[in-house]
Design a protein around this motif. Structure first.
Motif, PDB file in Angstrom:
ATOM      1  N   VAL A 541       0.764  -1.282  -0.038  1.00 24.59           N
ATOM      2  CA  VAL A 541       0.060  -0.003  -0.137  1.00 24.59           C
ATOM      3  C   VAL A 541       0.938   1.295  -0.025  1.00 24.59           C
ATOM      4  O   VAL A 541       0.775   2.204  -0.733  1.00 24.59           O
ATOM      5  CB  VAL A 541      -0.967   0.020   1.264  1.00 24.59           C
ATOM      6  N   GLY A 542       1.698   1.398   0.781  1.00 21.49           N
ATOM      7  CA  GLY A 542       3.010   2.501   0.963  1.00 21.49           C
ATOM      8  C   GLY A 542       3.345   2.732  -0.329  1.00 21.49           C
ATOM      9  O   GLY A 542       3.553   4.194  -0.688  1.00 21.49           O
ATOM     10  N   TRP A 543       4.216   1.581  -0.899  1.00 20.09           N
ATOM     11  CA  TRP A 543       4.792   1.955  -2.150  1.00 20.09           C
ATOM     12  C   TRP A 543       3.796   2.168  -3.397  1.00 20.09           C
ATOM     13  O   TRP A 543       3.788   2.734  -4.219  1.00 20.09           O
ATOM     14  CB  TRP A 543       5.389   0.797  -2.680  1.00 20.09           C
ATOM     15  N   ALA A 544       2.573   1.679  -3.367  1.00 21.35           N
ATOM     16  CA  ALA A 544       1.502   2.040  -4.532  1.00 21.35           C
ATOM     17  C   ALA A 544       1.126   3.288  -4.382  1.00 21.35           C
ATOM     18  O   ALA A 544       1.007   4.092  -5.170  1.00 21.35           O
ATOM     19  CB  ALA A 544       0.354   1.044  -4.192  1.00 21.35           C
ATOM     20  N   TRP A 545       1.033   4.221  -3.200  1.00 15.72           N
ATOM     21  CA  TRP A 545       0.788   5.271  -3.082  1.00 15.72           C
ATOM     22  C   TRP A 545       2.013   6.067  -3.535  1.00 15.72           C
ATOM     23  O   TRP A 545       1.761   7.227  -4.160  1.00 15.72           O
ATOM     24  CB  TRP A 545       0.166   5.590  -1.855  1.00 15.72           C
ATOM     25  N   THR A 546       3.208   5.882  -3.207  1.00 18.91           N
ATOM     26  CA  THR A 546       4.259   6.635  -3.589  1.00 18.91           C
ATOM     27  C   THR A 546       4.496   6.827  -5.074  1.00 18.91           C
ATOM     28  O   THR A 546       4.740   8.009  -5.613  1.00 18.91           O
ATOM     29  CB  THR A 546       5.659   6.143  -3.000  1.00 18.91           C
ATOM     30  N   ILE A 547       4.111   5.586  -5.750  1.00 21.75           N
ATOM     31  CA  ILE A 547       4.290   5.603  -7.237  1.00 21.75           C
ATOM     32  C   ILE A 547       3.116   6.214  -8.175  1.00 21.75           C
ATOM     33  O   ILE A 547       3.273   6.318  -9.014  1.00 21.75           O
ATOM     34  CB  ILE A 547       5.269   4.464  -7.772  1.00 21.75           C
ATOM     35  N   GLY A 548       1.957   5.930  -7.411  1.00 19.86           N
ATOM     36  CA  GLY A 548       0.770   6.142  -7.869  1.00 19.86           C
ATOM     37  C   GLY A 548       0.205   7.504  -7.766  1.00 19.86           C
ATOM     38  O   GLY A 548      -0.394   8.062  -8.786  1.00 19.86           O
ATOM     39  N   ALA A 549       0.623   8.178  -6.757  1.00 21.24           N
ATOM     40  CA  ALA A 549      -0.007   9.417  -6.208  1.00 21.24           C
ATOM     41  C   ALA A 549       0.276  10.391  -7.481  1.00 21.24           C
ATOM     42  O   ALA A 549      -0.715  11.047  -7.765  1.00 21.24           O
ATOM     43  CB  ALA A 549       0.443   9.853  -4.964  1.00 21.24           C
ATOM     44  N   PRO A 550       1.533  10.584  -7.989  1.00 18.22           N
ATOM     45  CA  PRO A 550       1.913  11.602  -8.945  1.00 18.22           C
ATOM     46  C   PRO A 550       1.023  11.616 -10.198  1.00 18.22           C
ATOM     47  O   PRO A 550       0.610  12.217 -10.984  1.00 18.22           O
ATOM     48  CB  PRO A 550       3.376  11.397  -9.280  1.00 18.22           C
ATOM     49  N   ILE A 551       0.802   9.990 -10.617  1.00 17.52           N
ATOM     50  CA  ILE A 551       0.274   9.546 -11.708  1.00 17.52           C
ATOM     51  C   ILE A 551      -1.282  10.014 -11.773  1.00 17.52           C
ATOM     52  O   ILE A 551      -1.884  10.564 -12.701  1.00 17.52           O
ATOM     53  CB  ILE A 551       0.398   8.194 -12.091  1.00 17.52           C
ATOM     54  N   LEU A 552      -2.010   9.706 -10.722  1.00 15.78           N
ATOM     55  CA  LEU A 552      -3.288  10.179 -10.428  1.00 15.78           C
ATOM     56  C   LEU A 552      -3.524  11.537 -10.403  1.00 15.78           C
ATOM     57  O   LEU A 552      -4.207  11.956 -10.983  1.00 15.78           O
ATOM     58  CB  LEU A 552      -3.689   9.240  -8.904  1.00 15.78           C
ATOM     59  N   THR A 553      -2.527  12.297  -9.666  1.00 14.05           N
ATOM     60  CA  THR A 553      -2.550  13.862  -9.804  1.00 14.05           C
ATOM     61  C   THR A 553      -2.512  14.358 -11.211  1.00 14.05           C
ATOM     62  O   THR A 553      -3.214  15.315 -11.574  1.00 14.05           O
ATOM     63  CB  THR A 553      -1.466  14.300  -8.760  1.00 14.05           C
ATOM     64  N   ALA A 554      -1.495  13.881 -12.041  1.00 15.68           N
ATOM     65  CA  ALA A 554      -1.547  14.298 -13.380  1.00 15.68           C
ATOM     66  C   ALA A 554      -2.626  14.009 -14.232  1.00 15.68           C
ATOM     67  O   ALA A 554      -3.200  14.842 -15.009  1.00 15.68           O
ATOM     68  CB  ALA A 554      -0.173  13.527 -14.162  1.00 15.68           C
ATOM     69  N   LEU A 555      -3.249  12.645 -14.063  1.00 14.33           N
ATOM     70  CA  LEU A 555      -4.456  12.240 -14.717  1.00 14.33           C
ATOM     71  C   LEU A 555      -5.618  13.354 -14.251  1.00 14.33           C
ATOM     72  O   LEU A 555      -6.614  13.837 -15.148  1.00 14.33           O
ATOM     73  CB  LEU A 555      -4.852  10.750 -14.358  1.00 14.33           C
TER      74      LEU A 555
END
Length: 760
Positions: A541-555
């Motif tokens: 969960v922690g790493w998923a948020w670390t790598i996924g948060a910027p992508i979700l923000t950009a989307l």
């Protein structure tokens, strides 16, 4: 849709003599002068003597660019303009110089190198049919904007180099250099000797390594008289990278003739970064200061790709066919991972032509044969133990990507461990889904290099470049190496991916203002998104948020912008979406890469590791060897490990005695030797921590320092040809008996240098 191959033909009207030509000529020189001035400032500000900068510039222009340009024009023709001719000529000149160096190394007559280069220039003076290659018969100027754009790329590359120059001061200085720099420095010295070459850190062992980048630096040193350490750490890299920038800009313009295709490709290939604020392996530029071999291979493979492209389009190569195997061997000797992706790309391009034309494309067959010669000869001459440890392991690249390494892969170990990464095999469904997400994330991050694959066209250009890109990417993910060297397959094709992306953008753009707006939006977006910290706990969960948060923000930002655009411009916004997205990806990549050296220069470099540093006095001792001993003398030393701490396992990658001393050492460090690399994993140790493979010889070497017995010293001299002892009290005990049985010639801090007496 059929795309007719664009020709590298006129982009502006032929030059016309006029009264205003001299002032305009001066104006056209301005961007290049400013870019070169920035490079000079970066070098001078980091301790490079001005005379050496001028000497090296004159050498590169006169001994590399000039003969290479003349030879390439004679064999392949001109591009019709000076910037591209000189850039491609510089790449060809690297090969021309290598041929002269090889003649000298094979015969033991170093003077053959300058004679070879002078002879080539003389041929183009005295042979009437060759004189025409000193000029462009039908010149067509590139737009001045092209020159300014490429000069801007030069400037940003110089900023990157300035960071590396600052972070790696010129010796002698108390500092902890990365071991590979000393390893290559020792190889540069080795390349000034005669064939057969030896491993300079383990004298007597045959050298099997892709060492032609080191040979290039050695040739530069022999022609200029500049110290190899200054060439390696300062003078060599910028001319090679500048050459690569122009070569791939020329390749991009050959793919699509719009003037800005080349600068965009060069910016993406050599400045651009992946779409990540926390980047995985190989998200950056293919220009890596710690890998001269990769840096050197890039302009060579770019030149080869351009020649291949023109040949597959129908250009007759004539005498160039004879030179292609030589170029292929140069590529193989520069980096062993360079040629296989090109071979695959030519095979894909040839298959496309076979299907399209319903006949055997013999040109493609000939090109495959030339590349195959390079691969076979490269395996024979250059491949060593490191290449032998490359194993098939699909998804093995995951083991060097933080989200996997810190969760599933923390117990993967130092060996391959099976067909798939051990952490992937032992986990359950959730773990495998997480690993799949990490793989997808990597490909999203690499979108600036890979997105051109999603826009196929019925043209051999796409299939050639796409085949190269797919092969390099696939090899990085199919193989495993204990030091992630499989990633070089991808690093080497990053500029090819940049060319494909730039050409796709040039093909789709109808309104350049739309593309510019998309690029600016992408740049602002990636710079504005905050960098997430590593998770407090290494969980999925922690790493998923670390790598996924910027992508979700950009989307989310993209969705809001697109919805607003649809409301305002309706169908026009929908039609423009592919161009805007592609431009935004390119703009984000460029901004992410350009910002990094700026941010680095704004901060102080990291402190020196006291457990790993080499002192100023130790470096001065090693440099004394270079200045006061014979080029073929052999040195014994008690320096072997990166850290002088007997409580920890020895990391046998010191390399600095052979590197700074410039002499072969009986046994200095063996961490990269073929036996050590082949023993990776034995007794649970990495190859860099394996013991020396000849215990008896190692014991003799150590006794010479700890005991200093006359019989041992005599055996070192008579049996192994050792003439000098380099003793460092930080590395271990140095017996007082050495002063009685050998002649002390120099001291420097903890270093004592002895000369062994000749047996009477």
């Amino acid at each position: 849709m059929t795309v007719h191959p664009p020709q590298a033909s006129p982009v502006s009207a032929p030059d016309q003599a006029s009264a205003t030509e001299p002032p305009r000529l001066l104006l056209r020189v301005v961007p290049w002068a400013l870019a070169l001035a920035a490079a000079v400032v970066a070098l001078a500000a980091t301790g490079t003597p001005g005379l050496q900068i001028a000497t090296y510039a004159a050498y590169f222009a006169g001994a590399v660019v000039l003969p290479g340009t003349l030879v390439l024009r004679a064999l392949f023709g001109s591009r019709g303009n000076w910037p591209e001719d000189l850039g491609l000529g510089a790449a060809a000149g690297l090969v021309v110089q290598l041929a002269g160096w090889a003649l000298g190394a094979a015969t033991g007559v170093a003077a053959l190198l300058p004679i070879w280069l002078a002879g080539i220039l003389l041929l183009f003076v005295v042979v009437p049919s060759l004189r025409r290659h000193w000029r462009i018969e039908r010149p067509t100027r590139l737009p001045e904007a092209w020159s300014w754009a490429i000069a801007a790329v030069f400037f940003l590359v110089t900023l990157w180099a300035a960071v590396n120059f600052r972070n790696n001061p010129l010796p002698p200085v108390t500092f902890s250099f990365y071991p590979d720099l000393f390893y290559h420095l020792a190889l540069v010295h080795e390349m000034t000797r005669s064939i057969p070459f030896q491993v300079p850190q383990v004298a007597g062992e045959s050298l099997r390594y892709h060492y032609l980048s080191d040979a290039d630096m050695a040739a530069a040193g022999m022609l200029t008289g500049i110290e190899p350490v200054t060439i390696l750490l300062r003078l060599w890299i910028l001319p090679i990278v500048f050459t690569s920038v122009v070569v791939f800009a020329a390749l991009a313009r050959a793919v699509n003739p719009r003037w800005w295709t080349g600068p965009v490709a060069a910016a993406l290939g050599f400045v651009g970064y992946g779409l990540a604020v926390r980047a995985p392996i190989q998200a950056g530029s293919p220009i890596v200061v710690l890998s001269p071999s990769l840096v050197y291979s890039v302009p060579l493979i770019g030149l080869f790709t351009l020649i291949v492209l023109e040949a597959l389009r129908g250009k007759r190569l004539r005498w160039m066919w004879a030179a292609l195997p030589v170029l292929a061997v140069a590529c193989a000797g520069a980096k062993s991972s360079a040629l296989p992706p090109l071979f695959a790309g030519v095979a894909v391009g040839g298959l496309f032509l076979l299907v399209q034309r319903r006949r055997v494309p013999w040109v493609a067959v000939g090109l495959l044969a030339a590349i195959g010669i390079g691969i076979v000869v490269g395996l024979r001459l250059f491949a060593g133990g490191g290449a032998g440890t490359l194993q098939v392991q699909p998804l093995g690249l995951l083991r060097w990507i933080d989200p996997y390494e810190e969760t599933l892969g923390y117990r993967d170990g130092i060996t391959a461990g099976g067909l798939l990464p051990p952490g992937l095999v032992s986990t359950g469904l959730i773990g495998r889904l997480f690993a799949g997400a990490v793989v997808v994330w990597w490909f999203v991050v690499q979108a600036p290099r890979l997105i051109g694959l999603l826009a196929p066209v019925r043209d051999v250009t796409y299939w050639l470049l796409g085949g190269v890109l797919l092969a390099g990417t696939g090899a990085a993910w199919i193989f495993w190496h204990p030091s992630a060297s499989q990633s070089y397959f991808f690093a080497g094709v990053v500029p090819i991916g940049a060319v494909l992306t730039a050409a796709t953008l040039a093909r789709l753009v109808r309104n350049e203002r739309v593309a510019i707006a998309g690029a600016v939006a992408g740049a602002i977006c990636i710079l504005a998104i905050p960098r997430p910290p590593a998770p407090a706990r290494n969980s999925f969960v922690g790493w998923a948020w670390t790598i996924g948060a910027p992508i979700l923000t950009a989307l989310a930002i993209a969705a809001v912008v697109f919805a607003t655009a649809v409301v305002v411009w309706k169908k026009r916004a929908v039609r423009a979406l592919p161009v805007v997205l592609l431009a935004a990806i390119a703009g984000a990549s460029f901004a992410n890469g350009a910002a990094r050296p700026v941010q680095a220069l704004a901060h102080k470099p990291a402190g020196v590791s006291q457990t790993r540093w080499v002192t100023d006095a130790e470096m001065r001792g090693a440099l004394w060897l270079e200045a006061n001993t014979g080029k073929n003398d052999v040195v014994a030393t008690n320096v072997h490990c990166v850290r002088f701490d007997p409580r920890i396992t020895c990391d046998a990658r010191a390399f600095w005695v052979a590197g700074l001393g410039g002499r072969r050492t009986l046994i200095e460090s063996w961490g990269y030797s073929d036996p050590a690399v082949a023993a990776n994993g034995v007794n649970g140790r990495r190859y860099t921590q394996q013991p020396f493979h000849d215990p008896a010889l190692f014991d003799l070497n150590e006794r010479a320092f700890t005991v200093g017995d006359a019989a041992d010293l005599k055996k070192l001299r008579d049996t192994y040809g050792v003439k000098w002892l380099f003793a460092d009290t930080r590395a271990g005990t140095v017996s007082p008996a050495l002063a009685r049985n050998a002649v002390l010639r120099h001291t420097s801090g903890t270093v004592q240098i002895y000369e062994l007496p000749v047996s009477g």
